[in-house]
Write a protein that holds these residues in place. Structure first.
Motif, short mmCIF file in Angstrom:
data_model
loop_
_atom_site.label_atom_id
_atom_site.label_comp_id
_atom_site.label_asym_id
_atom_site.label_seq_id
_atom_site.Cartn_x
_atom_site.Cartn_y
_atom_site.Cartn_z
N ARG A 45 -10.84 -12.10 -2.46
CA ARG A 45 -10.69 -11.14 -2.81
C ARG A 45 -11.67 -9.77 -2.47
NH1 ARG A 45 -6.79 -13.09 -4.25
NH2 ARG A 45 -6.14 -13.73 -6.21
N THR A 46 -11.79 -10.20 -1.38
CA THR A 46 -12.88 -9.14 -0.60
C THR A 46 -12.38 -8.44 0.57
OG1 THR A 46 -13.97 -10.94 0.80
CG2 THR A 46 -14.66 -10.60 -1.19
N PRO A 85 -8.28 -5.99 1.37
CA PRO A 85 -8.75 -7.00 2.18
C PRO A 85 -7.86 -6.85 3.59
CG PRO A 85 -7.27 -7.77 0.37
CD PRO A 85 -7.32 -6.16 0.14
N SER A 91 1.08 -11.31 3.11
CA SER A 91 0.27 -11.44 1.54
C SER A 91 1.01 -12.50 0.85
CB SER A 91 -0.03 -10.27 0.91
OG SER A 91 -0.68 -9.19 1.61
N ARG A 94 1.61 -13.08 -5.79
CA ARG A 94 0.80 -13.11 -6.94
C ARG A 94 1.26 -13.40 -8.21
NH1 ARG A 94 -4.04 -13.63 -4.40
NH2 ARG A 94 -4.02 -12.48 -2.35
N GLY A 98 -2.85 -11.96 -11.07
CA GLY A 98 -3.54 -11.65 -9.84
C GLY A 98 -3.76 -12.56 -8.99
#
Length: 107
Positions: A45-46, A85, A91, A94, A98
């Motif tokens: 999540r960065t 990110p 991706s 989710r 999330g």
């Protein structure tokens, strides 16, 4: 920090989890090879992701220097706090909260 256990059986992941409860541990039921990195990236999540393996390490200050260099090269990443990110590949889906899908059998 995220630790992805690639099917190990030596107890090292349990030792890390016990000593560092703030580390997110994702346990894979079997070794999926280099694809394990994708599991970690999907869980991140960065803004930035860095890897370390059993035969590599980051010298003190190296991560800070790498982020600073990246931000100098990409001014859009200079803002405070995490931004969108940087990911490899599509991706993942989710859940409502999330969270990434459970990595029970990623391949």
């Amino acid at each position: 920090m995220i630790l992805v256990d690639n099917g190990s059986a030596d107890g090292s992941v349990d030792a890390v989890a016990a000593a560092h409860p703030d580390v997110t541990v994702i346990r894979l039921p079997r070794n999926v090879g280099a694809a394990v990195r994708t599991v970690g990236v999907r869980a991140a999540r960065t803004q930035f992701v860095a890897f370390a393996d059993d035969d590599s390490w980051w010298a003190p200050g190296a991560l800070r220097a790498a982020v600073a260099r990246r931000r100098r090269r990409d001014p859009a990443r200079r803002g405070a706090g995490p931004g969108p990110p940087v990911r490899c590949g599509p991706s993942p889906a989710r859940s409502a909260n999330g969270a990434p899908p459970a990595p029970s059998d990623p391949w």
